[in-house]
Each structure stands twice: as structure tokens, then as C-alpha cells.
Design a protein around this motif. Structure first.
Motif, PDB file in Angstrom:
ATOM      1  N   PHE A  17       3.538  -2.013  32.071  1.00  0.00           N
ATOM      2  CA  PHE A  17       3.217  -2.755  30.578  1.00  0.00           C
ATOM      3  C   PHE A  17       3.916  -4.456  30.759  1.00  0.00           C
ATOM      4  CE2 PHE A  17       5.420  -4.303  26.864  1.00  0.00           C
ATOM      5  CZ  PHE A  17       4.274  -4.581  25.990  1.00  0.00           C
ATOM      6  N   TRP A  18       5.310  -4.420  31.170  1.00  0.00           N
ATOM      7  CA  TRP A  18       5.724  -5.714  31.235  1.00  0.00           C
ATOM      8  C   TRP A  18       4.980  -6.787  32.320  1.00  0.00           C
ATOM      9  CZ3 TRP A  18       8.401  -7.633  27.513  1.00  0.00           C
ATOM     10  CH2 TRP A  18       9.252  -6.723  26.592  1.00  0.00           C
ATOM     11  N   SER A  19       4.432  -6.157  33.386  1.00  0.00           N
ATOM     12  CA  SER A  19       3.637  -6.824  34.323  1.00  0.00           C
ATOM     13  C   SER A  19       2.224  -7.265  33.762  1.00  0.00           C
ATOM     14  CB  SER A  19       3.161  -5.984  35.405  1.00  0.00           C
ATOM     15  OG  SER A  19       4.420  -5.742  36.205  1.00  0.00           O
ATOM     16  N   PHE A  20       1.701  -6.673  32.760  1.00  0.00           N
ATOM     17  CA  PHE A  20       0.576  -7.145  32.030  1.00  0.00           C
ATOM     18  C   PHE A  20       1.119  -8.372  30.898  1.00  0.00           C
ATOM     19  CE2 PHE A  20      -1.814  -3.612  33.386  1.00  0.00           C
ATOM     20  CZ  PHE A  20      -3.117  -4.050  33.471  1.00  0.00           C
ATOM     21  N   PHE A  21       2.126  -8.174  30.397  1.00  0.00           N
ATOM     22  CA  PHE A  21       2.593  -9.037  29.612  1.00  0.00           C
ATOM     23  C   PHE A  21       3.125 -10.226  30.246  1.00  0.00           C
ATOM     24  CE2 PHE A  21       6.022 -10.321  26.536  1.00  0.00           C
ATOM     25  CZ  PHE A  21       5.005 -10.706  25.426  1.00  0.00           C
TER      26      PHE A  21
END
Length: 66
Positions: A17-21
Motif C-alpha cells: 500500500f505504501w509503495s502504491f502511495f
């Protein structure tokens, strides 16, 4: 002796999720690189991409319907 404990699927999804963000601290990135299971990362990325595409389709359909 066993190596470092691998992160679970929930921790992997959080990292994906943080990578997508696009926001990740260097310390967290290094921790993830050492502890994440590559299979979980691939599955999590596919799930994240599917959810992202689903949200985009929903938004487009709502915009076109009005």
C-alpha cells in the motif's frame, strides 16, 4: 540458527500500500527488503492493482452516469 523472521501477509500488504502511495522511509524500505516474502509481494501487488483498477472503473461509471 534460523534467519530473520519473515513478515506476514498483513505486513506485506501494508508495505505494498505504501509503495502504491509512493511514501516510504529508507529505514522501513531496508526492513522490508530484508523481511518480506517475495511471493507475498507479488500477490499483494496484484491485489493492489486489481483494487486500484476497480476503484477507477467505479469512479468513471459514476461520472458517466450523471
Amino acid at each position: 540458527m534460523s534467519g530473520p523472521k519473515k513478515a506476514g501477509f498483513g505486513a506485506t500488504m501494508k508495505a505494498v500500500f505504501w509503495s502504491f502511495f509512493g511514501v516510504r522511509k529508507r529505514k522501513d524500505y531496508e526492513h522490508d527488503a530484508a523481511n518480506l516474502n517475495p511471493v507475498y509481494v507479488i500477490v499483494g501487488g496484484l491485489i493492489g492493482a486489481a483494487v486500484f483498477i476497480g476503484i477507477l472503473l467505479f469512479v468513471v461509471r459514476m461520472a458517466v452516469a450523471k
